[in-house]
Motif scaffolding. Structure first.
Motif, PDB file in Angstrom:
ATOM      1  N   ASP A  31       0.667  -1.264   0.130  1.00 42.83           N
ATOM      2  CA  ASP A  31       0.142  -0.060  -0.029  1.00 42.83           C
ATOM      3  C   ASP A  31       0.933   1.248   0.021  1.00 42.83           C
ATOM      4  O   ASP A  31       1.893   1.151   0.523  1.00 42.83           O
ATOM      5  CB  ASP A  31      -0.876   0.107   1.251  1.00 42.83           C
ATOM      6  N   ARG A  50      -4.445   0.884  -1.810  1.00 44.95           N
ATOM      7  CA  ARG A  50      -3.881  -0.484  -1.924  1.00 44.95           C
ATOM      8  C   ARG A  50      -3.121  -0.971  -2.962  1.00 44.95           C
ATOM      9  O   ARG A  50      -2.991  -0.095  -4.169  1.00 44.95           O
ATOM     10  CB  ARG A  50      -5.306  -1.330  -2.043  1.00 44.95           C
ATOM     11  N   ARG A  97       3.816   1.228   2.826  1.00 47.81           N
ATOM     12  CA  ARG A  97       3.311   0.747   4.272  1.00 47.81           C
ATOM     13  C   ARG A  97       4.376  -0.288   4.700  1.00 47.81           C
ATOM     14  O   ARG A  97       4.774  -1.238   3.797  1.00 47.81           O
ATOM     15  CB  ARG A  97       2.065  -0.043   3.961  1.00 47.81           C
ATOM     16  N   THR A 101       1.231  -4.235   9.167  1.00 48.76           N
ATOM     17  CA  THR A 101       0.537  -3.017   9.506  1.00 48.76           C
ATOM     18  C   THR A 101      -0.950  -2.524   8.875  1.00 48.76           C
ATOM     19  O   THR A 101      -0.873  -3.133   7.621  1.00 48.76           O
ATOM     20  CB  THR A 101       1.433  -1.669   9.505  1.00 48.76           C
ATOM     21  N   THR A 102      -1.695  -1.987   9.521  1.00 48.42           N
ATOM     22  CA  THR A 102      -3.101  -1.759   8.752  1.00 48.42           C
ATOM     23  C   THR A 102      -3.499  -0.283   8.734  1.00 48.42           C
ATOM     24  O   THR A 102      -4.629  -0.032   8.272  1.00 48.42           O
ATOM     25  CB  THR A 102      -4.216  -2.662   9.396  1.00 48.42           C
ATOM     26  N   GLN A 104      -3.176   3.982   9.587  1.00 49.09           N
ATOM     27  CA  GLN A 104      -2.988   5.157   8.608  1.00 49.09           C
ATOM     28  C   GLN A 104      -2.140   5.975   9.533  1.00 49.09           C
ATOM     29  O   GLN A 104      -1.955   7.207   9.139  1.00 49.09           O
ATOM     30  CB  GLN A 104      -4.517   5.910   8.185  1.00 49.09           C
ATOM     31  N   ASP A 108       3.031   3.653  10.627  1.00 49.75           N
ATOM     32  CA  ASP A 108       2.627   2.316   9.853  1.00 49.75           C
ATOM     33  C   ASP A 108       3.207   2.349   8.680  1.00 49.75           C
ATOM     34  O   ASP A 108       3.228   1.627   7.613  1.00 49.75           O
ATOM     35  CB  ASP A 108       1.106   2.264   9.619  1.00 49.75           C
TER      36      ASP A 108
END
Length: 122
Positions: A31, A50, A97, A101-102, A104, A108
């Motif tokens: 991402d 993404r 990214r 990690t997920t 914002q 991350d």
């Protein structure tokens, strides 16, 4: 490292398109995101896309005005900024990214490179 470019001086209501390219490597399946920072303030999330380009996410402050896109064949990420406001004035950075990690948050993302300055005059 990532290199952002395309910043400049624009009047309120105008548009700019920022680009971000990786030097010597590919983005892979990561991402990508844009952040911005003004003097004395923390770096702030702007937009995320993404790795496939199929999903995007924006900060409320830019939703409907900014569009993030990527061209994996060109190894480049873009930020189209329309209806710019003086409060959009900042140094804009792109970032990749980090694994596992997920969110914002700034933590991350990594591979921060030199940003590009956007100045919006009123």
């Amino acid at each position: 490292q990532l290199q952002a470019c395309g910043g400049g001086l624009v009047q309120a209501g105008g548009s700019l398109r920022l680009s971000c390219a990786a030097s010597g490597r590919t983005f892979g399946s990561s991402d990508m995101a844009w952040f911005r920072q003004t003097p004395g303030k923390e770096r702030q999330f702007v937009a995320r896309i993404r790795w496939s380009g199929g999903s995007t996410y924006y900060a409320d402050s830019v939703k409907g005005r900014f569009t993030i896109a990527r061209d994996n064949a060109k190894n480049t990420v873009y930020l189209q900024m329309n209806s710019l406001k003086p409060e959009d004035t900042a140094v804009y950075y792109c970032a990749e990214r980090k694994p596992f990690t997920t969110g914002q948050a700034v933590s991350d993302f990594g591979s921060w490179g030199q940003g590009t300055l956007v100045t919006v005059s009123s």
